[in-house]
Design an enzyme around this catalytic site. Sequence first.
Site, PDB file in Angstrom:
ATOM      1  N   CYS A 224      -3.809   2.463 -11.131  1.00 24.89           N
ATOM      2  CA  CYS A 224      -3.307   1.352 -12.190  1.00 24.89           C
ATOM      3  C   CYS A 224      -4.599   0.151 -12.397  1.00 24.89           C
ATOM      4  O   CYS A 224      -5.289  -0.310 -11.816  1.00 24.89           O
ATOM      5  CB  CYS A 224      -2.414   0.478 -11.350  1.00 24.89           C
ATOM      6  SG  CYS A 224      -2.179  -1.267 -11.950  1.00 24.89           S
TER       7      CYS A 224
ATOM      8  N   CYS B  61      -4.294  -3.179 -12.199  1.00 29.66           N
ATOM      9  CA  CYS B  61      -4.593  -3.863 -10.650  1.00 29.66           C
ATOM     10  C   CYS B  61      -5.819  -3.904 -10.401  1.00 29.66           C
ATOM     11  O   CYS B  61      -6.274  -4.986  -9.528  1.00 29.66           O
ATOM     12  CB  CYS B  61      -3.975  -2.772 -10.050  1.00 29.66           C
ATOM     13  SG  CYS B  61      -2.015  -2.435  -9.814  1.00 29.66           S
TER      14      CYS B  61
END
Length: 335
Positions: free
Chosen positions: A72, A75
């Site tokens: 991700c 993230c």
Amino acid sequence: MEYIIGQSRAGQRPAGGLVDEAGAPATASAPAAVGAGTAGMIVDGTQDTFMQDVLEASRTLPVLVDFWATWCGPCKQLTPVLEKVVRSAGGRVKLVKIDVDANRALAQQLTQVGLPLQSIPLVAAFWQGQILDLFQGAQPESEIKRFVESLLQAAGGGTMPAADLIAAARAALDAGSAEEAAGLYSQTIEIEPENPAAWGGLARALIVMGDEEAAEAALADVPAKIADHAEITGARAALDLKREGRKAAEDAEDLRGRLAANPADHAARYELAAALNASGHRQEAADELLSIMRQDRGWNDDAARLQLIRLFEAWGHDDPATLQARRRMSALLFS
């Protein structure tokens, strides 16, 4: 960085809550007192430690859970900002980071109670075993800070350390303790180096202390990211006006004599306003400039109105003198 006289030293809400180990719904209450340290406030959690790291820990202080995954991209942007904000909270909030791919059973359980873990990054705020709030996606630091501040308030009225220091500094400055205020603002800058209220407040405190050189040095040290913030531009305006008013203050009696002889001497009245402001007589300074506007609204290319706006910026847009003078100016302009 600490400044002394003449010297510089450098959301969404899920549908349901979790239950405690006994199976009873968790209830909210005021948080227990926590220390100022940050040791152990940022940890990597797992499905095996979730009960201890999150649910049990949330009984004494709010807990943020950062759900992330190695693949991700957002993230990777969000987590460092979360860590920075949590550190600045000084032990008042905890961060638990959980890799959803490495903890699939936990992710599935949490999805069942309303957490939308199909879309990460996702940050959930826990207090007393319940999910109080959450947000999804990478967010700027300012938004994360607001999220944490609202969490602390919901958990019992607490605030971020910087907010406490700023409030104390403003109270000290209002009470005439400028040196104490400068120290508190400096402490805030140590915690949050990009806090515009702290930098602007520090400069204003130094001006009140009569150390314009230190105030100028502080403003020169302001991070470029916040250099144009209203708190900073207002402090710069206050410093400029203080310097401009010093000479006018020396000539105040002469200026009053000129006005007594000729009430239409707008130049003398304009300089007298600067002198009054420099000596702390804000309302009287505004009175003189408004008097010019009543007699000759466009005098010297609208100089009186423009000077009033500078004063508002220097005093602060929420200052009582600003609010009163602005109302009077509006009534004059739109009458």
